[in-house]
Design a protein around this motif. Sequence first.
Motif, short mmCIF file in Angstrom:
data_model
loop_
_atom_site.label_atom_id
_atom_site.label_comp_id
_atom_site.label_asym_id
_atom_site.label_seq_id
_atom_site.Cartn_x
_atom_site.Cartn_y
_atom_site.Cartn_z
N PHE A 1 5.21 -3.63 1.16
CA PHE A 1 3.78 -3.45 0.99
C PHE A 1 3.23 -2.50 2.05
O PHE A 1 2.51 -1.54 1.74
CB PHE A 1 3.07 -4.82 1.07
CG PHE A 1 1.58 -4.72 1.17
CD1 PHE A 1 0.81 -4.52 0.02
CD2 PHE A 1 0.93 -4.81 2.39
CE1 PHE A 1 -0.57 -4.42 0.11
CE2 PHE A 1 -0.44 -4.70 2.49
CZ PHE A 1 -1.20 -4.51 1.33
N TYR A 2 3.60 -2.73 3.31
CA TYR A 2 3.10 -1.86 4.39
C TYR A 2 3.64 -0.44 4.22
O TYR A 2 2.94 0.53 4.42
CB TYR A 2 3.49 -2.41 5.76
CG TYR A 2 2.77 -3.69 6.10
CD1 TYR A 2 1.38 -3.71 6.18
CD2 TYR A 2 3.46 -4.87 6.32
CE1 TYR A 2 0.70 -4.87 6.48
CE2 TYR A 2 2.80 -6.05 6.62
CZ TYR A 2 1.41 -6.04 6.69
OH TYR A 2 0.74 -7.19 6.98
N ARG A 3 4.89 -0.34 3.83
CA ARG A 3 5.48 0.99 3.68
C ARG A 3 4.74 1.77 2.59
O ARG A 3 4.46 2.95 2.74
CB ARG A 3 6.96 0.89 3.31
CG ARG A 3 7.57 2.28 3.09
CD ARG A 3 9.04 2.26 3.03
NE ARG A 3 9.53 1.60 1.82
CZ ARG A 3 10.78 1.72 1.38
NH1 ARG A 3 11.65 2.44 2.05
NH2 ARG A 3 11.15 1.11 0.30
N ALA A 4 4.39 1.08 1.51
CA ALA A 4 3.74 1.77 0.40
C ALA A 4 2.30 2.16 0.74
O ALA A 4 1.81 3.17 0.24
CB ALA A 4 3.77 0.88 -0.84
N ASN A 5 1.63 1.37 1.58
CA ASN A 5 0.19 1.58 1.76
C ASN A 5 -0.23 2.22 3.07
O ASN A 5 -1.33 2.73 3.17
CB ASN A 5 -0.54 0.24 1.61
CG ASN A 5 -0.45 -0.28 0.18
OD1 ASN A 5 -0.95 0.33 -0.74
ND2 ASN A 5 0.28 -1.38 0.01
N ALA A 6 0.63 2.17 4.10
CA ALA A 6 0.20 2.69 5.40
C ALA A 6 0.21 4.21 5.39
O ALA A 6 1.25 4.83 5.17
CB ALA A 6 1.11 2.15 6.50
N ARG A 7 -0.98 4.80 5.61
CA ARG A 7 -1.08 6.26 5.65
C ARG A 7 -0.66 6.81 7.01
O ARG A 7 -0.28 7.95 7.14
CB ARG A 7 -2.54 6.70 5.38
CG ARG A 7 -3.08 6.29 4.02
CD ARG A 7 -2.97 7.42 3.01
NE ARG A 7 -1.58 7.73 2.71
CZ ARG A 7 -0.87 7.09 1.77
NH1 ARG A 7 -1.42 6.15 1.04
NH2 ARG A 7 0.38 7.42 1.55
N SER A 8 -0.74 5.96 8.05
CA SER A 8 -0.49 6.46 9.40
C SER A 8 1.00 6.55 9.72
O SER A 8 1.38 7.10 10.74
CB SER A 8 -1.17 5.55 10.42
OG SER A 8 -0.85 4.21 10.16
N LEU A 9 1.85 6.02 8.84
CA LEU A 9 3.28 6.07 9.08
C LEU A 9 3.93 7.11 8.18
O LEU A 9 3.71 7.09 6.96
CB LEU A 9 3.93 4.70 8.81
CG LEU A 9 3.29 3.51 9.51
CD1 LEU A 9 3.98 2.22 9.09
CD2 LEU A 9 3.36 3.67 11.02
N SER A 10 4.71 8.01 8.77
CA SER A 10 5.36 9.01 7.91
C SER A 10 6.62 8.41 7.28
O SER A 10 7.05 8.82 6.22
CB SER A 10 5.69 10.27 8.70
OG SER A 10 6.71 10.02 9.63
N SER A 11 7.24 7.44 7.97
CA SER A 11 8.34 6.72 7.34
C SER A 11 8.46 5.36 7.99
O SER A 11 8.01 5.15 9.11
CB SER A 11 9.67 7.49 7.46
OG SER A 11 9.81 7.98 8.77
#
Lengths: 824, 96
Positions: A139-149
Amino acid sequence: MIGELWRRLWYALNRSRFERELRDEMAAHRAMKGESGPRFGNELRLREEAADQWGWTWLERLQQDVRFGARLLRRSPAFAGTAIAVLALGIGMNLAAFQVFDAVALSPLPVRSPEQLVHITSRTRHGHSTSFSYPEFAFYRANARSLSSAFALVYGSIDLDGAAATDAEFVNAAYFTDLGVAPLLGRVFDPGDERPGADPVVLLDEAVWRKRFGADAAIVGRAIGVNGHPFTVVGIVPTAFTAFQGRPAAWIPVTQHGTAFSRGTLLAEWSSKGAVRFYARLRDGVSAGAAQAELGALAAALHRERPADTQDGEWLDVRGAGTYLSLDEANTVALALVSALVLLVLVTACMNLGVLVLARTIGRHREFGLRLSVGASRARILRQLFTEHLMLGLLGGAAGCAVAAIAARAFAVTTALPAGIAPHLTWRSSVVAAVLAVASSLLFGLTPALQAVRPSVSRRLRLRSVLVTVQVAAAGVLLIVSGLLVRGVLHVARVPLGFEYMQTLVADPDLSAHGTKGAEAEAYWRRVEARLRQAPDIVDVALTTLPPFGNRMAIDAERTLYYGVTPSYFNTLRIPLLRGRLFQDGEKGVAIVSDALAKRKWPDADPLGQKYGDDIVVGVAGSAHTVRVGEQASSECYHLITADEMPMAVMVVRTAGPPTRVAATVAAIVKAEGVGLAPAIIPLSDALQDKLDEPRQAALVVSALGATALALAVIGLGGLVAYTVSQRTREIGIRIALGARPADVVADIARQFRAPILWGAIGGSVLAAGAGTILSNELFGVSQFDPVAHGGALLLFAIVAAAAAAPSLRRALRVDPMKALRHE
Amino acid sequence: MLALRVLQSGPLHGYAIAQRIHALSSDQLQVEEGSLYPALQRILVKGWAKAEWGTSETNRRVRFYRLTPAGKKQLETEMGEYQRVNAAILTVLRTA
């Protein structure tokens, strides 16, 4: 301003030409002036005063001092050698410690843009967790804009081509390419490996590839067994790759987790908290704070969406993970303690050298007197001394770099630091080396310098006493602390822990990782238990939720450990039932407490029939610290294991003979009763050794420091006694001539060292007890006041110091009175 | 300051500077070599004058000092400063 600097530099570079010109010019002046008029004055002095204006006199004096200092050192190679060796040890140990710290906590990881890497943990008001369930992570991976990966790291214990209990890490396919890791052979994972229906693949660690597969290049492209399923080896990861903590033997795409653990449902299960370690890379220009704010908002949104699977008030903590170890509250205390212990070695070295240099400086009082009387200023003499000390300091520092290289290497090997973060000389540690060299030359040079410019006999004795006291105290602390640590390790190995572990095996098939649920797990364990009971050489078997010597814990606010066990647990581990009865099958709402817990909770009442939590106490068992080994304050509470707890249980097996003899039988049975299981079968004595690894390493490292301090003390005290004896040769000769007994002479020499050594020993003991309080977790129940450690360390010190002093004392007693009198 | 002042009228060598000061002060000021040469070296290092070798009126190889623009400015500053202090001292002497 700049012009002036250039001109000064120009003068410095063309010094001889300008001096010649000045001489010619003055000669002309004198000639023109003729013999009439007042005298020209001392030509050389005038010239020097004029040349002073160029501003390089200090450099010239420095040159003179260095030349003079070098000559002095060359003239007494024994002193120079001793001093440099002492400093090399002191500085080297500290530099090594810093190099390790530098490599582990300061140097960026050897991966692409390490400064963007962050470690994400979950926090609530109640606690702190380093792990997530996979759907949460997704969920966080799909939604976090501040993380590039985002990287999920999932640990798994697998059977790798027949080798049970091999550490594996399940990672995202982008893990290696994002970190910029080039494979040694073959390829790393690519996005195709994460597509549904992709072939199962595995990457092997270089070390494992060399050891287990004989560095066979043909292994790439071949299929090997992962928990018995065929996985194709696609590449070899070089040893030099080091990213986050933990070094697995193999990497597998996280999407293949269900293939490796045939019925594992990790990827879909919200309740499997504790599975995923969450690392990520920040998008360019995004700060950790900004990412934390965004992830906090996402956590709140997720909680609204799935209140049952997430915690209220949860937020995510985002911390830089660009170094191998990031500093937090817990390891800062340990680090400060280690730094203090290591600095003590340097203090010992400096105090040591201080005594030697003090003695030497006093021997030079004639030289200083002469210099002062022909017009040298005190400042000039101080500068001369300082230059000499600095030269020693720098030489010692250079030698210390060599010592540091050896010590840091030894440390890295002892503690098995990953190859990618090997300690070495960086610019940071070069600066530290220089600072250590200068600081120690100030430290050991302070008292001699003071003595040189304002000699005073009473202060000299006082100063020397202080130096000896500090040195003895510092060495004492190191010896006692290492004594305490060694005692702690020995204590665990010798003292009964309250349960039997020499003939016990633990079988851990890790059912929860394979997706086995409660009732099914219960049936599985029943089958295994029945078969094991029929096998030869097996005395008893039992289930427990907390493996002995394991890292798993379930504790309440009173730090009581909660065990779920089968009734035979107590017999299997030979834990005596002191009062009451054991569990009966299917019983609920009853508990057995340990003796320590009963005594603490109900010191005056009968524990039987009391309530602990919601359970009624039916029995009292002997205290057996199976998890927090040697921690006297810990206590245990047992209840009958429930079906829900069955997937996470392990089986303890007591054997009749050596446990290794039945290990294969146990493994075969545990494996045969389940599908695709890769059970770890570990003799408890091995598990204990693993558990003791860390304290043993700590004991080893501190002992090395203690031995260094001891060696320094021998050099220092031995040298000091030799010096004292040589100063008093005449006096001793007269005394012996007048009939003094040798014992009296020795006692007289010893008297002047008695007070400082005594005070040093007391100070060392007190400080060591303080350090022991901080270290109490590593001491396994050995008191920080342990008389054996304190007494033993100080006795060792006394013996070694006496041995160091003995040769010069013997020499003193053999002095021929006539010769001694003619000595001067 | 005195050395700079006498150099203002043209390049001179060390001995001549001492002589000139001696003469101009009506034999009141005697410049010692012990202070003249350090002062001259300072002037060189500061860049207030440049030195060049030449031949003196008595045919000796001597070093001539020539004021640079920076030296002229320095002289002005020092003169101004000196006059201010001097005036202040005089005022005190007259009124006290």
